[in-house]
Design an enzyme around this catalytic site. Structure first.
Site, mmCIF file in Angstrom:
data_model
loop_
_atom_site.group_PDB
_atom_site.id
_atom_site.type_symbol
_atom_site.label_atom_id
_atom_site.label_comp_id
_atom_site.label_asym_id
_atom_site.label_seq_id
_atom_site.Cartn_x
_atom_site.Cartn_y
_atom_site.Cartn_z
ATOM 1 N N LYS A 30 0.990 -1.276 0.084
ATOM 2 C CA LYS A 30 -0.211 -0.108 0.150
ATOM 3 C C LYS A 30 0.960 1.380 0.076
ATOM 4 O O LYS A 30 2.349 1.143 0.569
ATOM 5 C CB LYS A 30 -0.842 0.076 0.945
ATOM 6 C CG LYS A 30 -0.091 -0.297 2.917
ATOM 7 C CD LYS A 30 -0.966 -0.593 3.602
ATOM 8 C CE LYS A 30 -0.645 -0.584 4.293
ATOM 9 N NZ LYS A 30 -1.244 -0.431 5.824
ATOM 10 N N ARG A 75 -10.325 0.204 14.705
ATOM 11 C CA ARG A 75 -10.598 1.491 13.469
ATOM 12 C C ARG A 75 -12.134 -0.393 12.780
ATOM 13 O O ARG A 75 -12.717 0.939 12.455
ATOM 14 C CB ARG A 75 -9.093 0.805 12.843
ATOM 15 C CG ARG A 75 -8.003 2.047 13.647
ATOM 16 C CD ARG A 75 -6.779 2.655 12.655
ATOM 17 N NE ARG A 75 -6.715 1.326 12.160
ATOM 18 C CZ ARG A 75 -5.042 1.183 11.544
ATOM 19 N NH1 ARG A 75 -5.109 1.831 11.473
ATOM 20 N NH2 ARG A 75 -5.178 0.574 10.978
ATOM 21 N N TYR A 113 18.821 29.349 8.849
ATOM 22 C CA TYR A 113 17.844 30.177 9.578
ATOM 23 C C TYR A 113 17.571 29.956 11.028
ATOM 24 O O TYR A 113 17.789 29.250 11.553
ATOM 25 C CB TYR A 113 17.006 29.420 8.967
ATOM 26 C CG TYR A 113 17.008 29.524 7.544
ATOM 27 C CD1 TYR A 113 16.461 30.919 6.966
ATOM 28 C CD2 TYR A 113 16.102 28.810 6.304
ATOM 29 C CE1 TYR A 113 16.333 31.162 5.579
ATOM 30 C CE2 TYR A 113 16.425 29.242 4.960
ATOM 31 C CZ TYR A 113 16.064 30.156 4.706
ATOM 32 O OH TYR A 113 15.660 30.521 3.089
ATOM 33 N N MET A 115 14.658 24.160 3.289
ATOM 34 C CA MET A 115 13.346 23.160 2.138
ATOM 35 C C MET A 115 14.435 22.461 0.654
ATOM 36 O O MET A 115 14.184 21.991 0.717
ATOM 37 C CB MET A 115 13.029 24.144 0.936
ATOM 38 C CG MET A 115 11.895 24.323 0.062
ATOM 39 S SD MET A 115 11.358 24.598 -0.761
ATOM 40 C CE MET A 115 10.095 25.692 -0.280
HETATM 41 C C1 LIG Z 1 -0.648 -1.547 6.708
HETATM 42 C C2 LIG Z 1 -0.951 -2.901 6.897
HETATM 43 C C3 LIG Z 1 -0.314 -4.090 7.429
HETATM 44 C C4 LIG Z 1 1.641 -4.287 7.675
HETATM 45 O O1 LIG Z 1 1.582 -3.140 8.506
HETATM 46 P P1 LIG Z 1 3.071 -3.578 8.999
HETATM 47 O O2 LIG Z 1 3.420 -3.140 10.381
HETATM 48 O O3 LIG Z 1 3.514 -2.744 8.490
HETATM 49 O O4 LIG Z 1 4.244 -3.999 8.867
HETATM 50 C C5 LIG Z 1 -0.730 -4.950 7.730
HETATM 51 N N1 LIG Z 1 -2.128 -5.239 7.653
HETATM 52 C C6 LIG Z 1 -2.881 -4.727 7.519
HETATM 53 C C7 LIG Z 1 -5.164 -4.757 7.662
HETATM 54 C C8 LIG Z 1 -1.995 -2.880 6.859
HETATM 55 O O5 LIG Z 1 -3.265 -2.311 7.172
#
Ligand SMILES: *Cc1c(COP(=O)(O)O)cnc(C)c1O
Length: 374
Positions: free
Chosen positions: A35, A130, A265, A313
């Protein structure tokens, strides 16, 4: 000449980290969680190193399309499932498995017109609060899904809230075990932290089915990218993980300053004595956190030193005292692996920025050119 900054993606490090995760969960198949554009690495750039995984897990449909465009015919799992009815057509078209975490998603499935039943992962809310069905509602959600002609196989999943800390996973695991005990289907529970820290002894799991549920599918993300899920308790090196991303830039100017001269800065850094400063072509517009204070570690020509003064920056300033030979053109590693093999863990830089490796990877800026190495 392009501005001298470069991110490098290390294909071999991906393979090595994947292997390491397989050792930690020898009986499980591995979802490579890609993701957020493979945690900022770029799905296309990470793919070669990750194609040895058993499937890809993500949550954007355009990213799923990109994985298919790379020629991947194996499983793809949508971690948040469908957002609207139309998404289920995409699931059918791209052959995507999807998470079901709400009644609304079951309604969508019931309304979906298809001749090809879909594989779903029914998510339990075991305490994270969640996504997912509470244990009280989980079994009725399963029964509802099971009765739908649109649904083929139902797998069971949950996500741990405290796998990386002292609370651990035992309570959530036991709740999941009790709730799902007699339900058929594959199980998927563990993220990186759970996979590395809470390895399940299969004999124990069999002896105490009320308490331990081995994952048929583990879901590692961050560990695959070479960052420790539980830093600073453990480092990536402790877990045998290698950085998959290096961010490096060159020194574009040096300054020899006198005692009591200030740098950058706000004149936030004042030199206690005469010193040499390197000005590096990397700033917060490249994804280097502005909050990093004086003293954040960097490697100059593979030698560890530190930032001084504010991150601006397009530039940061570093202390050249430990590397007197450094000059304009010297390579500065902001995180990752230097040419001499020295490693600056992204987790150390993230800690200086009061965040986690995840955020730094995901925050690599568009303007930074990226190269993939073997
Ligand atoms: C992002 C995610 C993971 C991976 O988590 P990590 O901490 O990066 O290993 C696994 N399961 C779900 C549902 C996630 O959203």
């Amino acid at each position: 000449m392009p501005r001298p900054i470069l991110a490098t993606i290390h294909t071999q490090a991906f393979r090595s980290n994947l292997e390491r995760l397989r050792q930690a969960a020898p009986d499980a198949r591995v979802w490579a969680v890609v993701k957020a554009n493979a945690y900022g690495h770029g799905i296309e750039r990470a793919f070669e190193g990750l194609r040895g995984a058993d499937g890809f897990a993500l949550l954007d449909f355009n990213e799923a399309q990109r994985v298919r465009d790379l020629g991947w015919r194996g499983p793809i799992l949508l971690l948040e499932g469908a957002f609207e009815l139309r998404d289920l057509e995409l699931c059918s078209r791209l052959d995507l498995w999807h998470t079901v975490h709400s009644e609304a998603q079951i309604d969508m499935l019931a309304a979906h017109k298809t001749n090809v039943p879909q594989r779903v992962f029914l998510k339990m809310n075991s305490g994270m609060n969640r996504l997912g069905f509470t244990p009280e509602r989980y079994r009725s959600a399963w029964a509802r899904l099971n009765a739908l002609p649109q649904v083929d196989e139902i797998s069971l999943m949950t996500h741990f809230s405290d796998a990386d800390g002292p609370t651990g996973v035992a309570e959530q695991m036991a709740l999941f075990a009790r709730t799902t005990r007699d339900l058929p289907g594959e199980r998927s529970l563990s993220n990186s932290a759970a996979t590395l820290r809470h390895t399940v002894d299969p004999a124990l799991a069999e002896a105490q089915p009320e308490q331990w549920v081995p994952s048929d599918w583990v879901r590692p993300g961050i560990a695959m990218y070479g960052s420790a899920p539980d830093f600073p308790e453990h480092t990536a090196a402790h877990w045998g993980l290698q950085p998959t991303m290096t961010l490096a830039a060159k020194i574009i100017a040096t300054q020899s300053i006198f005692a009591r001269a200030s740098v950058g800065y706000g004149s936030s850094y004042v030199a206690p004595e005469a010193m040499r400063i390197g000005v590096v072509a990397c700033g917060y517009a490249d994804g280097y956190p502005r909050i990093c204070p004086t003293g954040t570690p960097v490697l100059v020509d593979g030698v560890r030193t530190r930032t001084v003064g504010r991150v601006s920056m397009d530039m940061i300033t570093v202390d050249l005292t430990p590397v007197p030979k450094a000059d304009t053109g010297s390579v500065v590693t902001l995180w990752g692996t230097a040419a001499n093999g020295a490693v600056l863990p992204i987790d150390e830089v993230a800690a200086c920025a009061q965040t986690v490796g995840y955020e730094l990877m995901c925050g690599l800026a568009q303007r930074v050119p990226v190269e993939v190495t073997a």
